[in-house]
Design a protein around this motif. Structure first.
Motif, mmCIF file in Angstrom:
data_model
loop_
_atom_site.group_PDB
_atom_site.id
_atom_site.type_symbol
_atom_site.label_atom_id
_atom_site.label_comp_id
_atom_site.label_asym_id
_atom_site.label_seq_id
_atom_site.Cartn_x
_atom_site.Cartn_y
_atom_site.Cartn_z
ATOM 1 N N SER A 51 4.383 3.815 -3.329
ATOM 2 C CA SER A 51 3.256 2.915 -3.530
ATOM 3 C C SER A 51 3.823 1.512 -3.716
ATOM 4 N N VAL A 52 3.389 0.574 -2.881
ATOM 5 C CA VAL A 52 4.018 -0.744 -2.833
ATOM 6 C C VAL A 52 3.004 -1.839 -3.163
ATOM 7 N N GLN A 53 3.413 -2.748 -4.047
ATOM 8 C CA GLN A 53 2.581 -3.893 -4.409
ATOM 9 C C GLN A 53 3.381 -5.176 -4.270
ATOM 10 N N GLN A 54 2.678 -6.253 -3.989
ATOM 11 C CA GLN A 54 3.293 -7.574 -3.877
ATOM 12 C C GLN A 54 2.367 -8.598 -4.524
ATOM 13 N N GLY A 55 2.919 -9.430 -5.391
ATOM 14 C CA GLY A 55 2.094 -10.423 -6.063
ATOM 15 C C GLY A 55 2.896 -11.241 -7.041
ATOM 16 N N ASP A 58 7.304 1.808 -5.766
ATOM 17 C CA ASP A 58 7.217 2.869 -6.773
ATOM 18 C C ASP A 58 7.280 4.230 -6.080
ATOM 19 N N TYR A 59 8.446 4.904 -6.216
ATOM 20 C CA TYR A 59 8.609 6.261 -5.681
ATOM 21 C C TYR A 59 8.188 7.245 -6.777
ATOM 22 N N THR A 60 6.900 7.478 -6.885
ATOM 23 C CA THR A 60 6.390 8.281 -7.995
ATOM 24 C C THR A 60 7.016 9.672 -8.030
ATOM 25 N N ALA A 61 7.089 10.327 -6.879
ATOM 26 C CA ALA A 61 7.618 11.690 -6.837
ATOM 27 C C ALA A 61 9.103 11.739 -7.188
ATOM 28 N N ASP A 62 9.803 10.644 -6.980
ATOM 29 C CA ASP A 62 11.244 10.597 -7.252
ATOM 30 C C ASP A 62 11.552 9.974 -8.607
ATOM 31 N N LYS A 63 10.516 9.591 -9.338
ATOM 32 C CA LYS A 63 10.666 8.982 -10.660
ATOM 33 C C LYS A 63 11.558 7.734 -10.608
ATOM 34 N N ARG A 64 11.328 6.916 -9.602
ATOM 35 C CA ARG A 64 12.145 5.715 -9.427
ATOM 36 C C ARG A 64 11.256 4.548 -9.025
ATOM 37 N N LYS A 65 11.552 3.371 -9.560
ATOM 38 C CA LYS A 65 10.786 2.168 -9.206
ATOM 39 C C LYS A 65 11.729 0.984 -9.035
ATOM 40 N N LEU A 66 11.559 0.255 -7.935
ATOM 41 C CA LEU A 66 12.354 -0.933 -7.629
ATOM 42 C C LEU A 66 11.447 -2.155 -7.645
ATOM 43 N N VAL A 67 11.887 -3.216 -8.318
ATOM 44 C CA VAL A 67 11.168 -4.491 -8.327
ATOM 45 C C VAL A 67 12.142 -5.590 -7.904
ATOM 46 N N ILE A 68 11.811 -6.313 -6.836
ATOM 47 C CA ILE A 68 12.621 -7.448 -6.379
ATOM 48 C C ILE A 68 11.814 -8.710 -6.640
ATOM 49 N N VAL A 69 12.404 -9.661 -7.358
ATOM 50 C CA VAL A 69 11.721 -10.898 -7.726
ATOM 51 C C VAL A 69 12.328 -12.053 -6.927
ATOM 52 N N GLY A 97 0.830 -1.202 0.000
ATOM 53 C CA GLY A 97 0.000 0.000 0.000
ATOM 54 C C GLY A 97 0.862 1.248 0.000
ATOM 55 N N ASP A 98 0.429 2.251 0.725
ATOM 56 C CA ASP A 98 1.206 3.489 0.854
ATOM 57 C C ASP A 98 2.197 3.326 2.001
ATOM 58 N N VAL A 99 3.478 3.296 1.672
ATOM 59 C CA VAL A 99 4.544 3.019 2.646
ATOM 60 C C VAL A 99 5.619 4.094 2.532
ATOM 61 N N THR A 100 6.185 4.475 3.670
ATOM 62 C CA THR A 100 7.303 5.411 3.665
ATOM 63 C C THR A 100 8.604 4.644 3.891
ATOM 64 N N PHE A 101 9.550 4.804 2.971
ATOM 65 C CA PHE A 101 10.858 4.163 3.064
ATOM 66 C C PHE A 101 11.956 5.223 3.097
ATOM 67 N N ILE A 102 13.103 4.840 3.626
ATOM 68 C CA ILE A 102 14.346 5.559 3.338
ATOM 69 C C ILE A 102 14.974 4.840 2.151
ATOM 70 N N PRO A 103 15.108 5.499 0.989
ATOM 71 C CA PRO A 103 15.645 4.837 -0.208
ATOM 72 C C PRO A 103 17.033 4.254 0.039
ATOM 73 N N SER A 104 17.444 3.395 -0.855
ATOM 74 C CA SER A 104 18.702 2.680 -0.666
ATOM 75 C C SER A 104 19.895 3.626 -0.630
ATOM 76 N N SER A 105 20.882 3.241 0.150
ATOM 77 C CA SER A 105 22.102 4.039 0.266
ATOM 78 C C SER A 105 22.846 4.115 -1.066
ATOM 79 N N VAL A 106 22.729 3.075 -1.896
ATOM 80 C CA VAL A 106 23.380 3.108 -3.203
ATOM 81 C C VAL A 106 22.726 4.149 -4.101
ATOM 82 N N SER A 107 21.391 4.206 -4.111
ATOM 83 C CA SER A 107 20.715 5.193 -4.943
ATOM 84 C C SER A 107 21.089 6.606 -4.507
ATOM 85 N N GLY A 108 21.272 6.793 -3.198
ATOM 86 C CA GLY A 108 21.696 8.101 -2.711
ATOM 87 C C GLY A 108 23.091 8.467 -3.158
#
Length: 315
Positions: free
Chosen positions: A228-232, A250-261, A204-215
């Motif tokens: 915005s977080v989905q799992q499926g 999906d960090y919409t405001a930051d224009k970044r999306k991470l998918v872990i499979v 759902g709507d989740v607040t994260f601290i983005p990865s240290s590498v992306s920073g």
């Protein structure tokens, strides 16, 4: 004799307690799994895999976005349990520090790739307590980036209500940084959380601290960001396997999306990930795809002759 026993009563009591604890295999550092593990796996299944005295080593092919291009490389993702001090937040290596330690699942993620003529090496370590009833938050994250222009380092340490962030860099705008961020879930800990209990991940709507590498590679200060977080079930074709699941941030405001499979069944191996973000004003997707997984007590194999073992990882 009686006086000697009286004078050393405390020492004798402590020694007897230690002997009893060892005999019962019930110290606070190695609690029986059936009593303490809060994971999606059965306690015996979990302890047989993660407390067997070996690490899990995973090798990946890597395409890393940097400077507006996709650069070929490799990644190695290492998972291992160890005793970790909660006060100084370093590995426990002495009996004197055992009572200040908890078992953690440690991630070491190494990315190596080449940009034009020169190399990048990025190393991230994450320390997440296994027994999360008393320590529900990741204790520490550290990332170092080395490339031919210079190198940088950032570290997050859990302190009461949040994380202290310390950064040092070759680059002028990040030369020396020390600040505090509120305690929310870290993107860096998602790899550990998947291995421990993927069904407990937030959606759902989740607040994260983005990865240290992306920073580091995007030269952005770390801080909480809404996602915005989905799992499926995974529905793409970049990753192969049965019953794969995808965790999408999906960090919409930051224009970044991470998918872990990852695999839906224990031990929830991570089959790879995709990280999409702007690079040189172009939206690009970094991708890591699993090649090989082995279990090894790798720290015992550090002689030149042991280099042949790297072939098992397809490195």
């Amino acid at each position: 004799m009686k006086q000697r026993i009286t004078n050393n009563f405390l020492l004798i009591t402590v020694l007897l307690a230690v002997v009893f604890a060892v005999a019962m295999k019930a110290t606070i550092f190695h609690k029986p799994a059936s009593q303490s593990i809060q994971s999606s796996a059965a306690p015996k299944q979990f302890s047989d895999y993660w407390f067997a005295g070996k690490a899990e080593l995973n090798s990946y092919t890597l395409e890393q976005a940097q400077y507006g291009a996709l650069n070929p490389g490799t990644a190695v993702l290492i998972f291992v349990t160890e005793d970790f001090r909660t006060d100084t937040q370093v590995k426990s290596e002495s009996e004197a520090s055992r009572d200040k330690s908890v078992p953690v699942l440690k991630t070491n993620l190494v990315r190596k790739f080449t940009t034009g003529i020169y190399d990048y090496s990025i190393f991230t370590s994450v320390f997440t307590p296994v027994f999360n009833d008393k320590f529900p938050s990741t204790l520490k994250v550290s990332t170092s980036v080395q490339e031919w222009c210079g190198h940088s380092y950032v570290q997050l340490n859990l302190k009461n209500s949040g994380y202290t962030v310390s950064g040092r860099s070759y680059f002028e705008q990040e030369a020396s940084e020390d600040y505090h961020v509120d305690k929310v879930m870290l993107e860096d800990e998602l790899w550990n959380r998947i291995r421990l209990a993927p069904d407990k991940l937030p959606t759902g709507d989740v607040t994260f601290i983005p990865s240290s590498v992306s920073g580091r590679i995007r030269h952005k200060k770390l801080g909480p960001i809404k996602a915005s977080v989905q799992q499926g079930p995974y529905t793409g074709n970049a990753f192969k396997g049965d019953s794969l699941q995808a965790y999408t941030v999906d960090y919409t405001a930051d224009k970044r999306k991470l998918v872990i499979v990852y695999e839906a069944k224990f031990p929830y191996r991570i089959m790879g990930w995709e990280d999409t973000f702007p690079s040189k004003d172009k939206l690009m997707t970094s991708r890591a795809v699993l090649q090989k997984t082995i279990q090894s007590d790798y720290w015992k194999h550090n002689a030149p002759a042991d280099s042949t073992l790297r072939k098992e990882l397809a490195l």
